[in-house]
Design a protein around this motif. Structure first.
Motif, mmCIF file in Angstrom:
data_model
loop_
_atom_site.group_PDB
_atom_site.id
_atom_site.type_symbol
_atom_site.label_atom_id
_atom_site.label_comp_id
_atom_site.label_asym_id
_atom_site.label_seq_id
_atom_site.Cartn_x
_atom_site.Cartn_y
_atom_site.Cartn_z
ATOM 1 N N ILE A 148 0.704 -0.929 0.023
ATOM 2 C CA ILE A 148 -0.226 0.430 0.222
ATOM 3 C C ILE A 148 1.248 1.565 -0.022
ATOM 4 O O ILE A 148 0.510 2.017 -0.982
ATOM 5 N N HIS A 149 1.663 1.026 0.527
ATOM 6 C CA HIS A 149 2.986 1.850 1.022
ATOM 7 C C HIS A 149 3.285 2.821 -0.394
ATOM 8 O O HIS A 149 3.495 4.048 -0.909
ATOM 9 N N LYS A 152 0.930 4.423 -2.891
ATOM 10 C CA LYS A 152 0.665 5.818 -2.522
ATOM 11 C C LYS A 152 1.882 6.391 -2.985
ATOM 12 O O LYS A 152 1.385 7.453 -3.234
ATOM 13 N N ASP A 157 -4.277 6.179 -4.339
ATOM 14 C CA ASP A 157 -4.770 5.903 -3.593
ATOM 15 C C ASP A 157 -6.177 6.527 -3.314
ATOM 16 O O ASP A 157 -7.052 5.407 -3.006
ATOM 17 N N LYS A 158 -6.598 5.640 -4.315
ATOM 18 C CA LYS A 158 -7.970 5.468 -4.753
ATOM 19 C C LYS A 158 -7.909 3.738 -4.776
ATOM 20 O O LYS A 158 -9.084 3.516 -6.051
ATOM 21 N N SER A 271 -9.453 -1.242 -8.395
ATOM 22 C CA SER A 271 -9.987 -0.099 -8.439
ATOM 23 C C SER A 271 -10.220 0.240 -9.093
ATOM 24 O O SER A 271 -10.694 -1.148 -9.688
#
Ligand code: AMP
Length: 417
Positions: A148-149, A152, A157-158, A271
């Motif tokens: 996740i990092h 980002k 981010d969505k 996503s």
């Protein structure tokens, strides 16, 4: 006849390459910051590695592998994924002797004979990350946190993180049986593939995109109804660590992932901007894979990110561009010689400098500088050269100034580098 690329195999053109390099560079930086090391593995392996490692009853092994006999009659396969190869390399080179755990990543093309469509290709690129040797749920969480990092950091981010547990050798067979019984009662509603999967791979039915199959599984038993206490404890810990790291996620009890080797933790990042092929990344724990390919009990967990899908989500940005820093427009023989000397010197300094080699008019050189989206143009004419001067033009603001050629390097360093 003109020869074209094979269906489902894409060229990545100079226009797009900035994004690819940006993603690869960021992956290296982020993963290495988390203590991972790159490993490079072959594109071709013995077919057995995948049929045993991934599982005979999976879609990949059943119908998606590029398998052929080489000139000596060995059955070889273009890798459809990287985990099995990484595990093989880990065993073959006894990397477990170096440390009790290994944190590895790799990137490169994978090959699957799937029906090409948007977001699904026959050659596609993945970034893979694996941790071998640790069963602790803390590692599951750490890996998801890193994923996740990374997403980002590249600017996405969505996204939605989905997690599930698939049980282990104790409880998964019970779930398989329960699900099988349920599906037998619904067989008339299932597609031909899923009818077959009732016997071979009932969990895979939960993944089927056919509408009647989706309806048929609406009330199917969930893995969480069958989970043993050890698996439940593991799953609870993973959720606790994710929560402590401030990550939001949803539990998707229907997410089973396509491959046979997964046990316990499974996760996907999706996503809703992607359409039907909406998974950007997926992964999970596979405590049985090593047993299948090497007879050793080594736990592992990993994920793979689909690069084409990730790149299609990146915003357009100047930072990806590969435009010249400086275009040198020269008019006349002596200025051209000086221009070539300057350009050579700038290249050694790491400045993207371009030159017109065809002796075109100033107007047409300026048109080319514009087309190439050069940031600055250096104009060198006979007159200026005699005075040891040149004109620097900012192509964005259109402002220009005369500078001494001797100071060019300093000015370039100030303005450009
Ligand atoms: P998997 O190895 O099937 O778990 O896939 C991991 C990720 O790779 C997926 O989430 C996708 O982003 C990507 N991926 C898998 N198959 C393809 C394909 N045929 N074309 C493009 N991307 C793919």
């Amino acid at each position: 006849m003109e020869i074209k690329a094979i269906r489902g195999f894409n060229d990545i053109l100079p226009d797009e390459i900035g994004k690819w390099q940006f993603v690869e560079k960021t992956a290296r930086e982020v993963f290495e910051g988390f203590g991972f090391t790159e490993i490079r593995i072959p594109i071709l392996e013995r077919t057995e590695l995948f049929s045993r490692g991934i599982g005979e009853a999976t879609d990949i092994v059943e119908k998606e592998m590029y398998t052929f006999a080489d000139r000596s009659g060995n059955s070889l396969t273009l890798r459809p994924e990287a985990t099995a190869s990484m595990a093989r390399a880990y065993l073959e080179h006894q990397l477990y002797n170096y440390d009790s755990m290994a944190k590895l990543y790799c990137m490169g093309p994978m090959f699957r004979y799937e029906r090409p469509q948007k977001g699904r290709y026959r050659q596609f690129y993945q970034i893979d990350s694996e941790v071998f040797g640790v069963e602790n749920p803390m590692v599951d969480a750490e890996l998801i946190i890193m994923l996740i990092h990374f997403l980002k950091t590249v600017g996405l981010d969505k996204l939605e993180l989905q997690v599930n547990t698939l049980g282990d050798r104790t409880c998964r067979p019970k779930y398989r049986e329960g699900l099988k019984k349920y599906l037998e009662g619904k067989a008339f509603q299932l597609c031909e593939d899923c009818k077959r999967r009732i016997e071979t791979n009932p969990l895979r039915v939960l993944d089927c995109k056919v509408e009647t199959c989706k309806q048929a599984i609406a009330d199917a038993p969930k893995v969480t109804d069958f989970i043993c206490s050890e698996c439940q404890k593991h799953f609870d810990s993973v959720k606790e660590y994710l929560g402590a790291a401030g990550l939001s996620y949803i539990i998707n009890p229907r997410m089973v992932r396509g491959l046979d080797y997964y046990t316990r933790t499974a996760f996907e990042v999706v996503s809703y901007q992607l359409g039907s092929q909406n998974a950007v990344a997926g992964g999970g724990r596979y405590d049985n894979l090593f047993q299948e390919i090497g007879g050793k009990e080594i736990p592992g967990i990993g994920f793979a990110i689909g690069m084409e899908r990730l790149i299609s989500l990146l915003p357009e940005g100047k930072e990806f561009s590969k435009y010249p820093d400086l275009f040198v427009a020269a008019l006349g023989e002596a200025p051209f010689k000086e221009a070539s000397r300057i350009v050579n010197q700038l290249h050694l300094e790491g400045v993207r400098a371009e030159l017109d080699y065809e002796g075109k008019s100033l107007k047409s050189q300026m048109r080319r500088a514009d087309k190439l989206k050069a940031r600055y143009t250096l104009i060198l004419g006979e007159e200026e050269l005699k005075r040891g001067k040149a004109v620097v033009r900012n192509m964005g603001t259109k402002s220009q100034e005369e500078i001494p050629i001797g100071n060019l390097l300093d000015i370039v360093k100030q303005k450009i580098l």
